[in-house]
Design an enzyme around this catalytic site. Structure first.
Site, PDB file in Angstrom:
ATOM      1  CB  SER A  98      -0.869  -0.016   1.261  1.00  0.00           C
ATOM      2  OG  SER A  98      -1.343   1.285   1.536  1.00  0.00           O
ATOM      3  CD  GLU A 112      -2.246   5.177   4.374  1.00  0.00           C
ATOM      4  OE1 GLU A 112      -1.570   5.565   5.345  1.00  0.00           O
ATOM      5  OE2 GLU A 112      -3.097   5.873   3.808  1.00  0.00           O
ATOM      6  CE1 TYR A 131      -3.797  -1.930   5.478  1.00  0.00           C
ATOM      7  CE2 TYR A 131      -2.998   0.147   4.581  1.00  0.00           C
ATOM      8  CZ  TYR A 131      -3.480  -1.129   4.389  1.00  0.00           C
ATOM      9  OH  TYR A 131      -3.635  -1.619   3.120  1.00  0.00           O
TER      10      TYR A 131
HETATM   11  O1  G4F Z   1     -11.120   6.137   1.993  1.00  0.00           O
HETATM   12  P1  G4F Z   1     -10.158   6.158   3.116  1.00  0.00           P
HETATM   13  O2  G4F Z   1     -10.612   5.558   4.391  1.00  0.00           O
HETATM   14  O3  G4F Z   1      -8.836   5.469   2.569  1.00  0.00           O
HETATM   15  P2  G4F Z   1      -7.296   5.494   3.050  1.00  0.00           P
HETATM   16  O4  G4F Z   1      -7.163   5.809   4.491  1.00  0.00           O
HETATM   17  O5  G4F Z   1      -6.538   6.381   2.121  1.00  0.00           O
HETATM   18  O6  G4F Z   1      -6.867   3.975   2.846  1.00  0.00           O
HETATM   19  C1  G4F Z   1      -7.175   3.224   1.679  1.00  0.00           C
HETATM   20  O7  G4F Z   1      -6.182   3.381   0.697  1.00  0.00           O
HETATM   21  C2  G4F Z   1      -4.873   2.892   1.043  1.00  0.00           C
HETATM   22  C3  G4F Z   1      -3.981   3.051  -0.179  1.00  0.00           C
HETATM   23  O8  G4F Z   1      -3.304   4.239  -0.134  1.00  0.00           O
HETATM   24  C4  G4F Z   1      -4.963   1.444   1.422  1.00  0.00           C
HETATM   25  F1  G4F Z   1      -3.752   1.011   1.798  1.00  0.00           F
HETATM   26  C5  G4F Z   1      -5.942   1.239   2.535  1.00  0.00           C
HETATM   27  O9  G4F Z   1      -6.073  -0.147   2.799  1.00  0.00           O
HETATM   28  C6  G4F Z   1      -7.287   1.771   2.078  1.00  0.00           C
HETATM   29  O10 G4F Z   1      -7.730   1.007   0.991  1.00  0.00           O
HETATM   30  O11 G4F Z   1      -9.704   7.668   3.427  1.00  0.00           O
HETATM   31  C7  G4F Z   1      -9.241   8.531   2.426  1.00  0.00           C
HETATM   32  C8  G4F Z   1      -9.094   9.924   3.010  1.00  0.00           C
HETATM   33  C9  G4F Z   1      -8.320   9.965   4.338  1.00  0.00           C
HETATM   34  O12 G4F Z   1      -7.429  11.063   4.297  1.00  0.00           O
HETATM   35  C10 G4F Z   1      -9.400  10.213   5.390  1.00  0.00           C
HETATM   36  O13 G4F Z   1      -8.954  10.891   6.540  1.00  0.00           O
HETATM   37  O14 G4F Z   1     -10.392  10.448   3.307  1.00  0.00           O
HETATM   38  C11 G4F Z   1     -10.346  11.086   4.580  1.00  0.00           C
HETATM   39  N1  G4F Z   1     -11.693  11.135   5.120  1.00  0.00           N
HETATM   40  C12 G4F Z   1     -12.389  12.286   5.381  1.00  0.00           C
HETATM   41  N2  G4F Z   1     -13.580  12.001   5.893  1.00  0.00           N
HETATM   42  C13 G4F Z   1     -12.466  10.101   5.467  1.00  0.00           C
HETATM   43  C14 G4F Z   1     -13.649  10.635   5.965  1.00  0.00           C
HETATM   44  N3  G4F Z   1     -12.251   8.753   5.392  1.00  0.00           N
HETATM   45  C15 G4F Z   1     -13.231   7.926   5.805  1.00  0.00           C
HETATM   46  N4  G4F Z   1     -13.053   6.594   5.712  1.00  0.00           N
HETATM   47  N5  G4F Z   1     -14.432   8.424   6.318  1.00  0.00           N
HETATM   48  C16 G4F Z   1     -14.698   9.778   6.428  1.00  0.00           C
HETATM   49  O15 G4F Z   1     -15.754  10.207   6.872  1.00  0.00           O
END
Ligand code: G4F
Length: 331
Positions: free
Chosen positions: A130, A132, A154
């Protein structure tokens, strides 16, 4: 007929990869957890097709942390290729369940490497790493040489697993590949990831089923592509003559706010009437400017993403609207 084994077959990537491998003439074996509330909805169209299930597609019960059953499945499936996609993959959640994230994402990969090298016929191995692992990188965009500086449990677990894959490749000669996957989404994305959460909310608000959408940091930026493109990269990486690590990314940054605006515009809604910030969805630490340089994958594998960010968010929102209106869609 080549044989593949997939861990995490019931997930977004597992289901798209299964479709691709079946289309490419593979016999596909999937590992599923022995839980009562197993969600196989992403595989339902294949699982319920008698010409596929039990003929070219087989599911096996095993747990990643149970070496005995995993080994048994590996021996009986005797795969030519293993795609290791399973593990706890929610970054926010990894702060709450750090220990099990490290077990399921980090140690489980090491265990897989140990098991496959004991097999009579050692399969090629793909590990879904990832972006990450880069956390707070000094350089932009990130490529296969960028140092690992994870900022959450993670990312740290993935960095460990990624290092182990390289070590086993370099030390024991395994054909083991790290695909360093930047964010990849689709209508099959889990509901607690931000793109799906937003697209689903826009559709539900349009249909009168939801009133507002609460989000964390909407200024956060990511490099988002379509999962269908990324599983093609996984497969291509195991067909190459040598085992390498690859960044799979679009090379373009967009913000959570961009997702909001496209999704609500797709539903002809004014987002500012419905979207609010909620501290509960803010994370203790955010990675900075994760944007990938996919040149190596393009040069060696001829891989390029085919779906644009806008097309991705529009497709996800339209499918959500069909779902919320009661239409059956496989996504
Ligand atoms: O959709 P996210 O939860 O994905 P995140 O954390 O980037 O992780 C995903 O991608 C990675 C690859 O780079 C993978 F390794 C991992 O397994 C997964 O598939 O969040 C994306 C962004 C973050 O910055 C988070 O803080 O969206 C922001 N965000 C803002 N509001 C939110 C929210 N994320 C989530 N889940 N929910 C919210 O309400």
């Amino acid at each position: 007929m080549p044989r593949a084994l997939i861990t995490g077959i019931t997930g977004q990537d597992g289901s798209y990869l299964t479709e691709l491998l079946l289309k490419n003439g593979y016999e596909v074996h999937g590992v599923v957890r022995r839980t009562s509330s197993l969600d196989r909805s992403r595989l339902h169209h294949l699982y319920s097709d008698e010409s596929v299930y039990g003929k070219n597609l087989f599911l096996h019960y095993a747990d990643l942390d149970d070496t005995t059953t995993m080994r048994r499945v590996l021996v009986s499936a005797a795969p030519d290729e293993v795609y290791h996609l399973a593990g706890q993959s929610h970054v926010g959640l990894s702060f709450e369940i750090a220990e099990s994230t490290c077990k399921m994402t980090g140690m489980a990969t090491l265990r897989m490497l140990e098991m496959i090298q004991d097999l009579e016929k050692v399969p090629r191995f793909f590990h879904a790493s990832s972006s990450e692992i880069f956390g707070k990188p000094d350089t932009l965009p990130q490529n296969e040489q960028t140092p690992f500086r994870p900022v959450n449990p993670y990312g740290a677990a993935k960095a460990f697993a990624t290092n182990m894959v390289s070590i086993y490749r370099n030390t024991f000669g395994l054909f083991a590949v790290n695909g360093i996957m930047f964010n990849h989404e689709s209508p099959r994305r889990g509901e607690n990831f931000v793109t799906r959460k937003i697209c689903r909310a826009a559709a539900a608000i349009k249909a009168g089923r939801q009133k507002e959408l609460l989000l964390g940091d909407t200024t956060a930026k990511r490099d988002w592509g379509h999962a269908r493109d990324y599983v093609r990269g996984m497969w291509l990486s195991l067909q190459h003559a040598t085992a390498e690590d690859y960044v799979f990314a679009t090379g373009k940054l967009n913000s959570v706010q961009d997702v909001v605006e496209i999704a609500f515009a797709t539903m002809e809604l004014d987002w500012s009437k419905y979207v609010a910030q909620d501290q509960r969805f803010m994370r203790p630490a955010e990675p900075q400017k994760l944007v990938g340089d996919p040149k190596k994958a393009s040069r060696l594998l001829n891989w390029t993403p085919e779906t644009s960010f806008r097309e991705l968010i529009e497709e996800m929102t339209q499918i959500e609207f069909k779902r919320v209106s009661g239409q059956v869609v496989s996504g």
